[in-house]
Design a protein around this motif. Structure first.
Motif, PDB file in Angstrom:
ATOM      1  N   ARG A 129       0.856  -1.126   0.151  1.00  0.00           N
ATOM      2  CA  ARG A 129      -0.111   0.212   0.098  1.00  0.00           C
ATOM      3  C   ARG A 129       0.805   1.121   0.032  1.00  0.00           C
ATOM      4  O   ARG A 129       2.031   1.269   0.478  1.00  0.00           O
ATOM      5  N   GLU A 148      -1.480   4.284   4.188  1.00  0.00           N
ATOM      6  CA  GLU A 148      -0.861   3.730   5.498  1.00  0.00           C
ATOM      7  C   GLU A 148      -1.328   4.731   6.457  1.00  0.00           C
ATOM      8  O   GLU A 148      -1.707   4.557   7.735  1.00  0.00           O
ATOM      9  N   TYR A 167      -7.293   4.711  12.964  1.00  0.00           N
ATOM     10  CA  TYR A 167      -7.091   3.844  14.118  1.00  0.00           C
ATOM     11  C   TYR A 167      -7.037   4.651  15.474  1.00  0.00           C
ATOM     12  O   TYR A 167      -7.455   4.505  16.542  1.00  0.00           O
ATOM     13  N   LYS A 190       5.668   3.199   8.369  1.00  0.00           N
ATOM     14  CA  LYS A 190       6.937   2.262   8.241  1.00  0.00           C
ATOM     15  C   LYS A 190       7.974   2.696   7.735  1.00  0.00           C
ATOM     16  O   LYS A 190       8.937   2.543   7.896  1.00  0.00           O
ATOM     17  N   ASP A 191       7.547   3.304   6.463  1.00  0.00           N
ATOM     18  CA  ASP A 191       8.792   3.833   5.699  1.00  0.00           C
ATOM     19  C   ASP A 191       9.871   4.804   6.357  1.00  0.00           C
ATOM     20  O   ASP A 191      10.911   4.898   6.354  1.00  0.00           O
ATOM     21  N   ARG A 200       5.509   1.299  21.186  1.00  0.00           N
ATOM     22  CA  ARG A 200       4.416   0.611  19.997  1.00  0.00           C
ATOM     23  C   ARG A 200       3.953   1.935  19.185  1.00  0.00           C
ATOM     24  O   ARG A 200       3.254   2.650  19.492  1.00  0.00           O
ATOM     25  N   TRP A 243      -3.731   1.056  10.294  1.00  0.00           N
ATOM     26  CA  TRP A 243      -5.035   0.450  10.865  1.00  0.00           C
ATOM     27  C   TRP A 243      -4.725  -0.875  11.703  1.00  0.00           C
ATOM     28  O   TRP A 243      -4.182  -1.900  11.105  1.00  0.00           O
ATOM     29  N   GLU A 244      -4.697  -1.000  13.135  1.00  0.00           N
ATOM     30  CA  GLU A 244      -4.525  -2.013  14.003  1.00  0.00           C
ATOM     31  C   GLU A 244      -3.108  -2.606  13.429  1.00  0.00           C
ATOM     32  O   GLU A 244      -2.740  -3.780  13.555  1.00  0.00           O
ATOM     33  N   ASP A 245      -2.202  -1.517  13.260  1.00  0.00           N
ATOM     34  CA  ASP A 245      -0.909  -2.049  12.893  1.00  0.00           C
ATOM     35  C   ASP A 245       0.185  -1.149  13.595  1.00  0.00           C
ATOM     36  O   ASP A 245       0.137  -0.028  13.303  1.00  0.00           O
ATOM     37  N   MET A 246       1.348  -1.903  14.357  1.00  0.00           N
ATOM     38  CA  MET A 246       2.206  -1.366  14.911  1.00  0.00           C
ATOM     39  C   MET A 246       3.558  -2.077  14.884  1.00  0.00           C
ATOM     40  O   MET A 246       3.836  -2.984  14.403  1.00  0.00           O
ATOM     41  N   VAL A 247       4.680  -1.019  15.274  1.00  0.00           N
ATOM     42  CA  VAL A 247       5.767  -1.673  15.003  1.00  0.00           C
ATOM     43  C   VAL A 247       6.465  -1.238  16.441  1.00  0.00           C
ATOM     44  O   VAL A 247       6.356  -0.249  16.991  1.00  0.00           O
ATOM     45  N   MET A 248       7.150  -2.229  17.180  1.00  0.00           N
ATOM     46  CA  MET A 248       8.113  -2.117  18.433  1.00  0.00           C
ATOM     47  C   MET A 248       9.296  -1.499  17.867  1.00  0.00           C
ATOM     48  O   MET A 248       9.901  -1.777  17.239  1.00  0.00           O
TER      49      MET A 248
END
Lengths: 370, 520
Positions: free
Chosen positions: A212, A217, A224, A326-327, A355, A360-365
């Motif tokens: 996407r 994103e 979210y 994320k990028d 976090r 949407w309902e998406d995370m990175v530690m």
């Protein structure tokens, strides 16, 4: 035929090698010269321009005379059209501003410039986000996000953009640090605005992965955050385009460079200062929404100093929501996100894993460090 | 003639046809097959054959199918096939993570020709397809041995579908226990993106772990993410980097300690067949792509199979029907009230399970292990040679051996010459090599390319592949513009990225094409 504007700030970067933390101002520049500093910027500009040589038959290059672009272009084997002159050996920020305005008038398709944060500020002051620009990193301070990763990729990206292969434009932060305060050991960073920059190829996905877009994103991320907003809780929305997407989705007026406060999806105050923010906060339950600002990944202490240690202390560590694409995180890794609130103890407390909401309902530690 | 024995480079030139879409070849009234008329006795019995259908199911107008004669159809698809490269044509080490091993032709021959397979309908009485059910049952026994887990299903039609099935089983397990707080799944950046996407589709929040400096998923980050809200972890090992995480047990133990379920994405299990098993690593679920590790072709997103395996305590949630054996006969058992239900019609793509059966029977247990060993050996040999090519960088795990694949980087080549991975990729085709796989999104490793010389390729194949990469590197340093202008000998040239990524320019059917183009 596409037009490419070229501005080289020939003295950018001179203070760095001799430990002067910047090159803004004539006195510092003089001092740097006395300490034996050599110009870095022209060499880096030539490196970027060499990537353009191959595509030159479709691109007309507009620049200023001597070391402000003409010399570099010729050294790279290009034949530029000189549209203004300078006094060689004595360039000033005003030359950059004048050149940027001229190039806007000449309707260049892209303005490529070599410099640091000070140069980016000058360009922003001259023409704002009116035309797409791209920075060749050559300065001591690169907190702004308008620069390519290295000179060559700046040249590559410029060609791709002018050939219509990189059509996406993103808004990138122009930031600068008060050099005088910095030399005295204090960091005082300010977010000056946003310039429009072509999306660089470097981390854009390849054809097959079908990922996407960053825009989608961000929309998911904003949706979210909004879906999880609690009633009767103040939301302190920090500066930046990432957090702005939340305000835009709520259809609320907002300040890109400032801090806004909302309650029950309505604006309480726009563009608050530290005092006002602390007063509004009172003893109200609150959450802070921030993103990584600038090229170095600061979540606190760069461009959002309104959210001060006492504000953060009152809101509480558990009520900080960090959002980022994320990028952005991938471009940052393996470096951690940074906090520099001015209160070392708070910085230590904020350090550790967080976090980061990336969709949407998406995370990175991701790790935060002081 | 033949390949240059010194350089190992080929003079390749691909066919390039100005072939129309098959719909454009349509001539009204032209026929490929003249269907025989039904005999009078049959007509008397069933009428015209469609009259029994209710009116709303009957077409008013004939479907707009292309009307083309057989010979032209044949030529059409030969033209298209000449414009592609694949495992049967090229040294397909290119598709790292995909395990493009040789699929013995005898397998395809039997799957597509044996009447015991082609003439069977899945709604037949199970007592009339005992052979097919026996093969299902036996492959399940094989995979139990390979994984150490207790039960398998072959219903999912692909790898991501199996991961979706696993996420559904994890949800069903927690729900059955009345534990509704578990809303989070943890995965890693170098696991396949379906380990994030499918639990998200099932309704979980997904938390991704970044790699640490050594390339392993950050264990401290995982410990920080684990809580009583964690439903499960869904990860790969070795990951896309080819690095095996030797501390995998610690990750599994930490997840189990908070009550989470551990799901092992073994889509590509080629490096660990007969070497390491999901059970010993502590996993509760796993899945294999039968169309990778077990040699069935990928089928171009076509018929594939993701085989999902579980431990005993998760068996009640497996899809139905399950194939069972009572010592005399094979049955289809639908009677599992806690099952997540069906994830696909009937009982999956049998022809893929059949090819898996044949491949395992041809190899035996020792052969499977040997395949794993050869694939790792091939990869180590290839990595050593590629590491010497100017411009190549190998991130992470310096000095350690990888398993079956490596995610390489042209980072240095890009910095030195301006030629990045996409440029090299386009040039590959000029030597008769299929485009390689770069990386899933996002590119954590810059300018990536991922290669996997599985056990099917011999030293000569690998040497040729490496020679091509070395040649392109040399070209990039000497004449980067030449590399950027590639391909020169391929069927299609340089499609611009926005054109491929723009949904407005993607047509998945002729009708959609006409609609978007506004011609109808």
């Amino acid at each position: 035929m596409k037009k490419l504007g070229l501005i080289v700030n020939p003295v950018a970067g001179m203070g760095g090698r001799v430990g002067l933390k910047g090159s803004d101002g004539i006195e510092i520049l003089e001092k740097a010269r006395q300490m034996g500093a050599q110009p870095e910027s022209p060499r880096r500009a030539v490196e970027a321009l060499k990537a353009i040589t191959s595509a030159v038959k479709d691109i007309e290059i507009l620049t200023y005379s001597h070391e402000m672009g003409e010399d570099e272009a010729r050294e790279a084997g290009l034949n530029p059209k000189v549209i203004g002159t300078i006094e060689s050996g004595a360039t000033t920020p005003e030359d950059t501003i004048r050149a940027a305005r001229d190039m806007k008038e000449q309707k260049v398709d892209l303005l490529l410039f070599a410099g640091g944060d000070g140069t980016a500020r000058n360009i922003y002051a001259a023409i704002g986000p009116s035309i797409p620009v791209l920075g060749i990193p050559a300065g001591v301070k690169i907190h702004s996000a308008v620069y390519a990763i290295n000179p060559r990729s700046a040249g590559e990206a410029a060609v791709l953009y002018l050939q219509g292969q990189a059509v996406n434009i993103r808004e990138a932060e122009v930031m600068d640090i008060d050099e005088e305060a910095f030399r005295a050991g204090r960091v005082s960073a300010k977010l000056y605005g946003y310039l429009r920059v072509p999306e660089l190829k470097k981390f854009v996905q390849s054809v097959k992965s079908g990922a996407r877009s960053e825009k989608a994103e961000l929309e998911g991320m904003a949706a979210y955050v909004i879906a999880n907003m609690e009633p009767n809780v103040l939301y302190i929305i920090g500066p930046g385009t990432t957090t702005r997407s939340i305000m835009e989705q709520l259809d609320l007026p907002n300040t890109l460079l400032g801090v806004d406060v909302i309650l029950n999806r309505q604006v309480v105050a726009n563009d608050v200062g530290e005092e006002e923010l602390y007063r509004i906060l009172g003893n109200h339950p609150a959450k802070i929404v921030v993103t990584a600002i600038g090229g170095q990944g600061h979540v606190f202490g760069r461009g959002n100093q309104q959210i001060s240690p006492r504000v953060i202390g009152k809101v509480g560590k558990d009520n900080i929501i960090v959002v980022a694409s994320k990028d952005k995180l991938v471009a940052l890794q393996p470096s951690p996100l940074l906090v520099d609130t001015g209160d070392p103890e708070l910085d230590r407390e904020l350090s550790g894993y967080v976090r980061v909401i990336t969709g949407w309902e998406d995370m990175v530690m991701y790790r935060i460090s002081s | 003639m033949g390949r240059d024995p010194q350089t190992l480079l080929r003079k390749f030139h691909q066919a390039r046809w100005d072939e129309p879409i098959i719909f454009e070849l349509s001539v009204p009234g032209e026929r490929g097959i003249l269907v025989p008329q039904a005999e009078p006795e049959v007509v008397q019995e069933v009428g015209n054959g469609v009259g029994v259908l209710p009116g709303f199911l009957q077409r008013k107008k004939a479907p707009a199918l292309p009307e083309v004669n057989q010979m032209r159809v044949n030529r059409h698809y030969y033209h298209l096939s000449q414009e592609t490269l694949g495992t049967d044509v090229t040294i397909d080490i290119s598709q790292g993570t995909c395990t493009m091993k040789y699929s013995p032709k005898v397998q395809e021959h039997i799957a597509s020709r044996h009447p015991g397979i082609t003439e069977v309908h899945p709604l037949q009485d199970p007592c009339t397809m005992q052979g097919i059910l026996e093969i299902y049952y036996k492959v399940e026994q094989f995979l139990k041995e390979v994984s150490g887990l207790d039960y398998f299903t072959f219903q999912p039609g692909g790898g991501a579908h199996a991961v979706f099935t696993n996420a559904s089983i994890i949800r069903a397990y927690h729900e059955a226990r009345g534990d509704r707080k578990r809303t989070e799944i943890i995965t890693t950046m170098f696991s396949h993106p379906c380990d994030a996407a499918t639990p998200n589709t099932v309704g979980f929040k997904v938390i991704t772990l970044m790699p640490d400096e050594s390339g392993y998923p950050d264990l401290e980050a995982m410990k920080a993410a684990l809580s009583e809200r964690t439903a499960g972890i869904m990860i790969t090992n070795p990951e896309d980097t080819g690095i095996y995480n030797p501390r995998i047990e610690e990750y599994v133990r930490a997840a189990h300690a908070v009550g989470a379920i551990c799901s092992y994405d073994q889509a590509n299990a080629n490096a660990v067949l007969g070497i390491a098993r999901a059970r010993e690593a502590g996993f509760d679920l796993c899945h294999f792509n039968l169309h990778k590790t077990f040699s069935a072709p990928h089928g171009s997103m076509g018929p594939a199979t993701g085989a999902t395996g579980v431990k005993e305590f998760l068996a009640p949630y497996l899809p139905v029907p399950r194939v069972e054996y009572d010592g005399q006969k094979y049955h289809l058992n639908h009677n599992y009230p806690e099952s997540i239900g069906k994830v696909r019609s009937f009982f999956g793509n049998f022809n893929v399970v059949l090819k898996t059966y044949m491949w395992i029977m041809q190899h035996g247990a020792a052969g499977l292990k040997e395949a794993a060993i050869c694939s790792v050996l091939n990869n180590n040999y290839m990595q050593k040679k590629i590491a010497q090519i100017p411009g190549v960088v190998i991130r992470y795990a310096e000095g350690k051996r990888r398993l079956e694949q490596v995610r390489y980087s042209w980072e240095k080549l890009y910095e030195d010459t301006g030629c990045g991975t996409d440029d090299v990729n386009r040039r590959l085709v000029d030597f008769g090599i299929e485009h390689y796989w770069t990386s899933h999104h996002p590119w954590v490793v810059p300018e990536p390319f991922t290669l996997e010389p599985c056990e099917s390729y011999n030293k000569d194949d690998i040497d040729e592949y490496v020679a091509v990469l070395k040649e392109i590197s040399r070209e990039a340093y000497e004449d980067p513009e030449f590399v950027k202008g590639a391909p020169y000998n391929a069927a299609s040239h340089k499609p611009l990225h926005p054109a491929i990524d723009d949904p407005e320019l993607i047509f998945v059917s002729w009708r959609q094409y006409q609609k978007k183009k506004g011609s109808k």
